[in-house]
Scaffold this active site. Structure first.
Site, short mmCIF file in Angstrom:
data_model
loop_
_atom_site.label_atom_id
_atom_site.label_comp_id
_atom_site.label_asym_id
_atom_site.label_seq_id
_atom_site.Cartn_x
_atom_site.Cartn_y
_atom_site.Cartn_z
N ASN A 21 7.44 35.77 -33.10
CA ASN A 21 7.51 36.62 -34.31
C ASN A 21 6.62 37.62 -35.17
O ASN A 21 5.63 37.00 -35.59
CB ASN A 21 8.63 35.86 -35.45
N ARG A 22 6.90 39.23 -35.14
CA ARG A 22 6.13 39.75 -35.40
C ARG A 22 5.94 40.33 -37.31
O ARG A 22 6.58 41.17 -37.22
CB ARG A 22 6.19 41.03 -34.70
#
Length: 315
Positions: A74-75
């Site tokens: 996840n960014r």
């Protein structure tokens, strides 16, 4: 290694269409260019990247953990040195990216301080606005090839991702003789990618792209940003727009000293529910391993599309 004359367009030239034919030739043949006068000073880029680097170098482990997501794909927030691997995600190897990273999007962000949030949010808004204007000009330049987009403005009101990366000097085992990339060759899953980079102090040019059978260097040009056309632009133009393969090169052993580098990268990505034809994507030469006839952008991105999750679900 060659350094060709990559064209530079001002944002006004892109918007008024005065060099539209040249732009169309550029995006269909090489897929990259520089843009000047786009509304953001180099000093603001430096302020944002310095703030991130200061956090990378001085924050305590518990401070880093407070702005890190457990699901590493996840960014959002902080990603430590060696915790991401472009090589693994693209199937070209298993080595890690030799970089620290801090990321934010339109929602579900994690910030270490109010000041950090204020500075980064203002910067994000400027780059989002500029990237939309640039992407609109790119798509209009080959408008007759557009497929599945009824309203360009609506399509580009989307889910951008900002990532600031710091590439420290590599150890000898990560030098070019032993492992040529600090970040593996890849194309971006974006409409366009806007990159503000700061050169290595020793002059080594680390951002490189493959055009035809040649590798070209993309040096920093003060007052400009590098624009790379992404795989989504190729997809929605039936493969007419070229999405260049690029990487962040490691320096040779004799140029390690002074080879640290930083960059701010805005990925203009479509919304999670953007739907496309998987066979059409494969015809464009894109690596889509989904078996169904159609898929959403979130399907394509997999766990990287953090907008599909809430912060409460991921920390």
């Amino acid at each position: 290694m060659i350094m060709p004359n990559i064209p530079t367009f001002s944002l006004e030239e892109l918007k008024d269409g005065s060099r539209q034919k040249e732009l169309a030739e550029c995006v269909t043949q090489i897929g990259l260019f520089y843009v000047s006068d786009y509304g953001c000073r180099d000093s603001l880029h430096r302020n944002v990247t310095d703030m991130a680097i200061d956090f990378f170098e001085k924050s305590r482990q518990e401070e880093q953990a407070a702005v890190s997501l457990e699901q590493g794909s996840n960014r959002r927030g902080f990603s430590g040195l060696g915790t991401e691997s472009t090589a693994s995600s693209t199937g070209v190897g298993h080595y890690s990216d030799y970089a620290f990273c801090y990321s934010m999007g339109t929602s579900n962000n994690l910030f270490p301080s109010d000041e950090f949030e204020t500075v980064w949010s203002g910067y994000f808004d400027k780059l989002y606005s500029a990237s939309r204007d640039i992407a609109k000009s790119v798509l209009i330049s080959v408008e007759e090839s557009l497929n599945g987009i009824d309203d360009i403005d609506e399509f580009l009101t989307c889910e951008p991702l900002l990532r600031v990366r710091y590439f420290p000097e590599v150890p000898k085992q990560r030098s070019a003789e032993n492992m040529p990339s600090r970040m593996a060759p890849h194309y971006d899953l974006s409409v366009i990618t806007l990159i503000q980079q700061f050169s290595c102090p020793n002059g080594f040019v680390s951002l490189q792209a493959k055009i035809g059978d040649k590798t070209i260097a993309l040096p920093e040009k003060p007052g400009t940003v590098v624009i790379l056309c992404g795989a989504v632009a190729s997809l929605v133009t039936r493969g007419r727009i070229h999405a260049p393969i690029h990487h962040v090169a490691a320096p040779p052993t004799d140029r390690i000293e002074g080879s640290d580098r930083s960059s701010a990268v805005m990925f203009l990505r479509p919304n999670a529910n953007f739907r496309f034809s998987v066979p059409d994507a494969k015809k464009c030469g894109l690596d889509v391993s989904i078996e169904s006839e159609t898929a959403t952008f979130a399907d394509w991105m997999g766990g990287n599309y953090v907008e599909m999750l809430s912060v409460e679900e991921t920390v």
